[in-house]
Design a protein around this motif. Structure first.
Motif, short mmCIF file in Angstrom:
data_model
loop_
_atom_site.label_atom_id
_atom_site.label_comp_id
_atom_site.label_asym_id
_atom_site.label_seq_id
_atom_site.Cartn_x
_atom_site.Cartn_y
_atom_site.Cartn_z
N GLU A 79 94.65 -31.84 69.64
CA GLU A 79 96.01 -31.36 69.89
C GLU A 79 96.69 -32.18 70.97
N LYS A 80 95.98 -32.48 72.06
CA LYS A 80 96.58 -33.26 73.14
C LYS A 80 96.96 -34.66 72.67
N ARG A 81 96.06 -35.29 71.91
CA ARG A 81 96.34 -36.65 71.42
C ARG A 81 97.50 -36.64 70.43
N THR A 82 97.59 -35.60 69.63
CA THR A 82 98.69 -35.51 68.67
C THR A 82 100.02 -35.35 69.38
N ILE A 83 100.06 -34.49 70.40
CA ILE A 83 101.29 -34.29 71.14
C ILE A 83 101.70 -35.58 71.85
N MET A 84 100.73 -36.28 72.42
CA MET A 84 101.04 -37.55 73.08
C MET A 84 101.53 -38.59 72.09
N ARG A 85 101.01 -38.54 70.87
CA ARG A 85 101.37 -39.53 69.85
C ARG A 85 102.77 -39.27 69.29
N TRP A 86 103.11 -38.01 69.07
CA TRP A 86 104.34 -37.69 68.35
C TRP A 86 105.48 -37.21 69.23
N PHE B 10 105.19 -35.27 51.31
CA PHE B 10 104.27 -34.28 51.87
C PHE B 10 103.32 -34.91 52.89
N PHE B 11 102.66 -36.02 52.48
CA PHE B 11 101.61 -36.60 53.31
C PHE B 11 102.14 -37.53 54.40
N ARG B 12 103.29 -38.14 54.19
CA ARG B 12 103.78 -39.14 55.14
C ARG B 12 104.93 -38.65 56.01
N VAL B 13 105.55 -37.53 55.64
CA VAL B 13 106.68 -37.04 56.43
C VAL B 13 106.43 -35.62 56.93
N LEU B 14 106.24 -34.68 56.00
CA LEU B 14 106.17 -33.27 56.38
C LEU B 14 104.94 -32.97 57.24
N PRO C 297 102.75 -35.08 58.93
CA PRO C 297 102.74 -35.73 60.26
C PRO C 297 103.76 -35.13 61.23
N ALA C 298 104.95 -34.79 60.73
CA ALA C 298 105.97 -34.24 61.63
C ALA C 298 105.61 -32.84 62.10
N ALA C 299 104.92 -32.08 61.27
CA ALA C 299 104.53 -30.72 61.64
C ALA C 299 103.14 -30.65 62.24
N LEU C 300 102.52 -31.80 62.52
CA LEU C 300 101.13 -31.84 62.95
C LEU C 300 100.86 -31.09 64.25
N PRO C 301 101.70 -31.21 65.30
CA PRO C 301 101.42 -30.43 66.52
C PRO C 301 101.37 -28.93 66.26
N ALA C 302 102.33 -28.42 65.49
CA ALA C 302 102.32 -26.98 65.17
C ALA C 302 101.14 -26.63 64.28
N LEU C 303 100.80 -27.52 63.35
CA LEU C 303 99.67 -27.28 62.46
C LEU C 303 98.36 -27.17 63.24
N ILE C 304 98.13 -28.07 64.19
CA ILE C 304 96.89 -28.04 64.95
C ILE C 304 96.82 -26.80 65.83
N SER C 305 97.96 -26.37 66.37
CA SER C 305 97.96 -25.11 67.13
C SER C 305 97.55 -23.94 66.25
N GLY C 306 98.06 -23.92 65.02
CA GLY C 306 97.67 -22.88 64.08
C GLY C 306 96.21 -22.95 63.72
N LEU C 307 95.68 -24.17 63.58
CA LEU C 307 94.26 -24.33 63.27
C LEU C 307 93.39 -23.81 64.39
N ARG C 308 93.78 -24.06 65.63
CA ARG C 308 93.00 -23.57 66.77
C ARG C 308 92.94 -22.05 66.77
#
Length: 207
Positions: A193-200, A114-118, A120-131
């Motif tokens: 969000e920008k830093r996450t997209i650049m990172r992943w 959950f914390f190390r795979v799901l 982080p991999a879904a983080l760009p979509a998650l941050i968009s939802g948070l916004r």
């Protein structure tokens, strides 16, 4: 009126209601994204909730919780839940299945997965939802404070200014609402969000 204009009580309600929405939205998105029958049975629910205007929940909130703090938190949570849940579900569904299988083959348990795979991999979509959820919750908060009678907060101060014809206080509250919304949604979360997209997101230089 000056005490009622202070945004601290509004910020507290906003963060409390949004925290509930984030917890439920991430939990639902991960479970529905991993269990196919749950997704098929419930995926339409957050999509339909997304179509409901925040103000439409006012009668429901009053019937369930009466006038006061709990009704306000309910409106914020239920309005912000849908965008978070939909984006997390989409992010989980788009994760490469080979990445999950590789983690499982390496002995990753449920917590590690959950914390190390799901997440982080879904983080760009998650941050968009948070916004989206954060902005939705903020707008609903101000409307709820006007209607359900919390007694404090920016929304309550605006509605009180109507009765006293205190236009200066009303515009001051509106300015605070805009400033807080812009700083949180368009400055803080957008940079994350920008830093996450650049990172992943892989670039052509790294390929």
């Amino acid at each position: 009126m000056l005490h009622d204009q202070l945004p601290s009580s509004s910020l507290r309600r906003w963060l409390m209601g949004f925290s509930i929405a984030v917890t439920l939205g991430i939990g639902y998105g991960v479970v529905a994204g991993r269990v196919q029958w749950i997704e098929k049975a419930t995926a339409r629910i957050p999509q339909l909730m997304l179509l409901v205007p925040g103000l439409a929940w006012i009668p429901v909130a009053i019937l369930l919780f009466g006038i006061g703090e709990t009704a306000t938190l309910f409106m914020i949570a239920i309005s912000a839940f849908a965008p978070v849940a939909i984006n997390v579900l989409g992010g989980i569904k788009n994760i490469d299945i080979h990445l999950i299988r590789a983690a499982q083959m390496m002995g990753a348990g449920k917590n590690a997965l959950f914390f190390r795979v799901l997440i982080p991999a879904a983080l760009p979509a998650l941050i968009s939802g948070l916004r989206i959820g954060l902005g939705t919750g903020w707008r609903v908060l101000v409307a709820a404070e006007m209607v359900v009678g919390t007694g404090t907060g920016l929304g309550y101060s605006i509605i009180q200014a109507r009765w006293t014809l205190d236009y200066a206080s009303s515009f001051a509250c509106i300015a605070m609402i805009c400033m807080i919304g812009l700083l949180t949604e368009h400055v803080f979360l957008r940079q994350i969000e920008k830093r996450t997209i650049m990172r992943w997101t892989p670039t052509t230089e790294n390929q």
